[in-house]
Structure formats: structure tokens, C-alpha cells
Scaffold this motif. Structure first.
Motif, PDB file in Angstrom:
ATOM      1  N   TYR A   7     -79.223 -17.591  21.541  1.00  0.00           N
ATOM      2  CA  TYR A   7     -78.836 -18.315  22.960  1.00  0.00           C
ATOM      3  C   TYR A   7     -77.619 -19.072  23.188  1.00  0.00           C
ATOM      4  O   TYR A   7     -77.134 -19.100  24.419  1.00  0.00           O
ATOM      5  N   TRP A  10     -75.865 -16.098  25.153  1.00  0.00           N
ATOM      6  CA  TRP A  10     -76.540 -16.090  26.636  1.00  0.00           C
ATOM      7  C   TRP A  10     -75.880 -17.208  27.405  1.00  0.00           C
ATOM      8  O   TRP A  10     -75.555 -17.189  28.587  1.00  0.00           O
ATOM      9  N   THR A  39     -82.016 -17.030  30.799  1.00  0.00           N
ATOM     10  CA  THR A  39     -82.363 -16.241  29.514  1.00  0.00           C
ATOM     11  C   THR A  39     -81.740 -16.933  28.094  1.00  0.00           C
ATOM     12  O   THR A  39     -82.598 -17.102  27.388  1.00  0.00           O
ATOM     13  N   VAL A  43     -84.607 -18.194  25.274  1.00  0.00           N
ATOM     14  CA  VAL A  43     -84.157 -17.683  23.991  1.00  0.00           C
ATOM     15  C   VAL A  43     -84.255 -18.886  22.982  1.00  0.00           C
ATOM     16  O   VAL A  43     -84.842 -18.903  21.917  1.00  0.00           O
ATOM     17  N   GLN A  53     -84.847 -10.007  25.241  1.00  0.00           N
ATOM     18  CA  GLN A  53     -83.745 -10.599  25.753  1.00  0.00           C
ATOM     19  C   GLN A  53     -83.136  -9.968  26.854  1.00  0.00           C
ATOM     20  O   GLN A  53     -82.974 -10.370  28.025  1.00  0.00           O
TER      21      GLN A  53
END
Length: 157
Positions: A7, A10, A39, A43, A53
């Protein structure tokens, strides 16, 4: 990945895309940045596999881009100068001088420091004309009367 949670990748990608939006002209990367940030949040909450993902990012990016396209298309752009990119419309009403005689309805006129193709009644070189419109690359002109040139009123009887 060793030591880095997905995460964070992202979220960092979303922030980088948002930062690039400030540097690169246009309104494209911001929607990808939104998709990457969302996203990253998904996540963080559910930790799906990497392939999911990527699929999530692609779908969110498509949704964001098409939603923005529809929203921006419906929003009219208001300009302080609506004739900014319409040179012919900006010249309507101006006075020009015939540089190549207008014969059979076609000739050339000088407006400012440039010459333009013109359509109008047959006129000799040197006559003054008023621009009344445009037709493609041609200016539509009409002769200017002496009274209108001098700005005086016609004599009264």
C-alpha cells in the motif's frame, strides 16, 4: 517485497503522479493519481494479491478518467475573451485598405501590418473598406463611404 508494504508503493505512486500533474500540462495524471491512492487504501484494508491490485488500479483509472471526461465535457468553459482564437471575428468592423484591386469579387486588403484575401464588390487599389465578416480564409468587405470615414453627419437640407 522485503520491508515495504504494497500500500505504501501505491500511495507513493499516487503522490508522484499528483506531483507530476503540477509539472506536466493537462488534466490527465491527476485521475491516475486518484486511482493509485484509492488502490493504496484498498490494499491497506484488504491486502489482495498483486494481480488483483493491478486490475483494481486499471478499473479505478478507467472509471476516474471516463467520469472526469463526462464531467468536464458538461462543464462549459467561460472565457473573458471569447474571440481570442478567432482572428477574423476580431477584425469585424475594422477599416482596411485595398492593396490588390478587388476584381470579380476577389482581391487583397491590408489590415494592420498584414494582408488578407478579401471578397466584396469590385474596388480599386487604395480604397478603404470595412470588414463585415469572414468566409474561410477570406475577409468579407464593403466600401466605406466618405461620410462614415470623416465621422461627420450628412448635410441637412
Amino acid at each position: 517485497m522485503d520491508g515495504i508494504e504494497p500500500y505504501w508503493i501505491w500511495l507513493a505512486a499516487g503522490l508522484v503522479l499528483a506531483g507530476l500533474e503540477m509539472v506536466v500540462p493537462g488534466v490527465y495524471l491527476v485521475w491516475l493519481a486518484v486511482a493509485a491512492l484509492v488502490t493504496g487504501a484498498i490494499v491497506f484494508v484488504s491486502a489482495p494479491p498483486v494481480m488483483m491490485q493491478v486490475v483494481c488500479f486499471v478499473f479505478l483509472a478507467l472509471i476516474a478518467v471516463f467520469s472526469a471526461k463526462r464531467f468536464l465535457r458538461d462543464t462549459p468553459i467561460v472565457s473573458s475573451d471569447p474571440l481570442l482564437n478567432n482572428r477574423v471575428a476580431r477584425m469585424i468592423g475594422q477599416i482596411a485598405r485595398v492593396t490588390d484591386a478587388i476584381e470579380s469579387g476577389v482581391g487583397r486588403v491590408r489590415v494592420g501590418d498584414g494582408e488578407w484575401l478579401a471578397r466584396g464588390p469590385d474596388l480599386a487599389v487604395g480604397q478603404r473598406v470595412r470588414i463585415v465578416g469572414g468566409d474561410g480564409g477570406y475577409l468579407l468587405v464593403e466600401p466605406v463611404t466618405l461620410i462614415a470615414d470623416e465621422g461627420t453627419a450628412p448635410p441637412t437640407a
